[in-house]
Design a protein around this motif. Structure first.
Motif, short mmCIF file in Angstrom:
data_model
loop_
_atom_site.label_atom_id
_atom_site.label_comp_id
_atom_site.label_asym_id
_atom_site.label_seq_id
_atom_site.Cartn_x
_atom_site.Cartn_y
_atom_site.Cartn_z
N ASP A 140 0.83 -1.22 0.00
CA ASP A 140 0.00 0.00 0.00
C ASP A 140 0.86 1.26 0.00
OD1 ASP A 140 -2.57 -1.11 -0.19
OD2 ASP A 140 -2.60 -1.57 1.94
N ALA A 141 1.94 1.24 0.75
CA ALA A 141 2.87 2.38 0.74
C ALA A 141 3.47 2.55 -0.65
CB ALA A 141 3.98 2.19 1.77
N GLY A 142 3.75 1.43 -1.31
CA GLY A 142 4.30 1.48 -2.66
C GLY A 142 3.32 2.06 -3.67
N LYS A 189 0.92 4.16 -3.06
CA LYS A 189 0.83 5.61 -2.79
C LYS A 189 2.04 6.34 -3.38
CE LYS A 189 -0.04 8.94 0.91
NZ LYS A 189 0.86 9.96 0.38
N HIS A 190 3.23 5.75 -3.24
CA HIS A 190 4.44 6.38 -3.78
C HIS A 190 4.36 6.47 -5.30
CE1 HIS A 190 8.68 7.35 -4.31
NE2 HIS A 190 8.74 6.37 -5.20
N VAL A 191 3.91 5.40 -5.95
CA VAL A 191 3.80 5.42 -7.41
C VAL A 191 2.80 6.48 -7.86
CG1 VAL A 191 3.06 4.08 -9.43
CG2 VAL A 191 4.52 3.02 -7.69
N ARG A 192 1.67 6.55 -7.16
CA ARG A 192 0.62 7.51 -7.55
C ARG A 192 1.06 8.96 -7.30
NH1 ARG A 192 -3.68 5.19 -5.05
NH2 ARG A 192 -4.37 4.14 -6.94
N ASP A 193 1.70 9.19 -6.17
CA ASP A 193 2.01 10.57 -5.75
C ASP A 193 3.33 11.10 -6.30
OD1 ASP A 193 -0.31 10.34 -4.31
OD2 ASP A 193 0.64 10.23 -2.35
N THR A 194 4.28 10.20 -6.55
CA THR A 194 5.63 10.62 -6.93
C THR A 194 6.03 10.15 -8.33
OG1 THR A 194 6.31 10.60 -4.60
CG2 THR A 194 8.07 10.57 -6.26
N VAL A 195 5.89 8.86 -8.58
CA VAL A 195 6.36 8.31 -9.85
C VAL A 195 5.54 8.85 -11.03
CG1 VAL A 195 6.76 6.22 -11.19
CG2 VAL A 195 7.28 6.25 -8.74
N ILE A 222 10.83 1.79 -1.33
CA ILE A 222 9.51 1.94 -0.70
C ILE A 222 8.79 0.59 -0.62
CG2 ILE A 222 7.26 3.08 -0.86
CD1 ILE A 222 9.46 5.05 -0.26
N PHE A 223 8.88 -0.19 -1.70
CA PHE A 223 8.23 -1.50 -1.74
C PHE A 223 9.01 -2.56 -0.93
CE2 PHE A 223 6.00 0.08 -5.58
CZ PHE A 223 4.75 -0.50 -5.42
N HIS A 224 10.23 -2.22 -0.51
CA HIS A 224 11.11 -3.19 0.16
C HIS A 224 11.27 -4.43 -0.72
CE1 HIS A 224 10.49 -0.54 3.54
NE2 HIS A 224 11.33 -1.24 4.27
N GLY A 225 11.63 -4.21 -1.99
CA GLY A 225 11.74 -5.34 -2.92
C GLY A 225 12.82 -5.16 -3.94
#
Length: 209
Positions: free
Chosen positions: A19-21, A23-29, A82-85
């Motif tokens: 879920d954090a990932g 949000k990061h993709v939507r807001d930043t990427v 962010i995704f820890h992957g």
């Protein structure tokens, strides 16, 4: 019509950070990609069970795809944190893009990876367009379908989008049958099939069928 291209990044994420990932993709990427010359949009597929996520960006031409490698690498590295992957990257020619209607919240995708002889690629595309696509369009809840190719490697990936997980599940047997028959006729090997939640649907590629 000019050939368009795509870059897909498979992220093997820690499920608890998905879920954090998103949000990061939507807001930043997404906003950053939108400012890069030649970028047409992006999508994000999520499998919460396995942590497998696929972010795909579409590009106006091969030159734009190549020119964006540097800034996209920076975005990819930050997203992986962010995704820890870990991440794997593939680059594709977009061979077919067909929409019945745009995907809404709750849409899901069934993605299939195939391999065939590079010399058989065009025959495979024709079979997919003429034999598979008309049957898939008739499926209840069908939203859209795409086919992308890596011609040099003899690889392809198809994606079917449905309005809901329920519609995707109802179609599973029929899609398996269509896929098996087209793969047989095309002399292609099915490498993998996976079902995803369509978390972000902004891959603004025009109709290419």
């Amino acid at each position: 019509m000019p050939i368009m291209f795509a870059r897909s990044t498979t992220i093997h994420a820690h499920p608890s950070y998905i879920d954090a990932g998103i949000k990061h993709v939507r807001d930043t990427v997404m906003p950053t990609l939108a400012d890069i010359e030649g970028c047409l949009g992006m999508s994000l597929l999520i499998d919460r069970g396995s942590g497998r996520c696929i972010a795909t960006s579409s590009w106006r031409d091969e030159e734009s795809l190549r020119a964006s490698e540097g800034p996209v690498r920076t975005l990819r590295d930050a997203a992986a944190e962010i995704f820890h992957g870990t991440t794997e990257v593939s680059r594709w020619e977009i061979a077919v893009m067909h929409r019945d209607h745009h995907a809404e919240r709750g849409a899901c995708c069934r993605v299939t990876w195939i391999k065939t002889e590079p010399a058989h690629m065009d025959r495979g595309v024709d079979l997919w367009k003429m034999a598979a696509l008309p049957q898939m369009e008739e499926l209840d809840g069908f939203c859209s379908a795409s086919l992308m190719l890596d011609r040099a490697a003899g690889r392809g990936v198809s994606s079917l989008t449905f309005d809901s997980a329920e519609a995707m599940e109802r179609s599973r047997g029929r899609v398996d049958s269509i896929r098996a028959e087209v793969a047989r006729q095309a002399g292609a090997e099915v490498l993998d099939t996976c079902e995803f939640e369509l978390a972000i649907a902004h891959l603004h590629v025009p109709e290419m069928a």
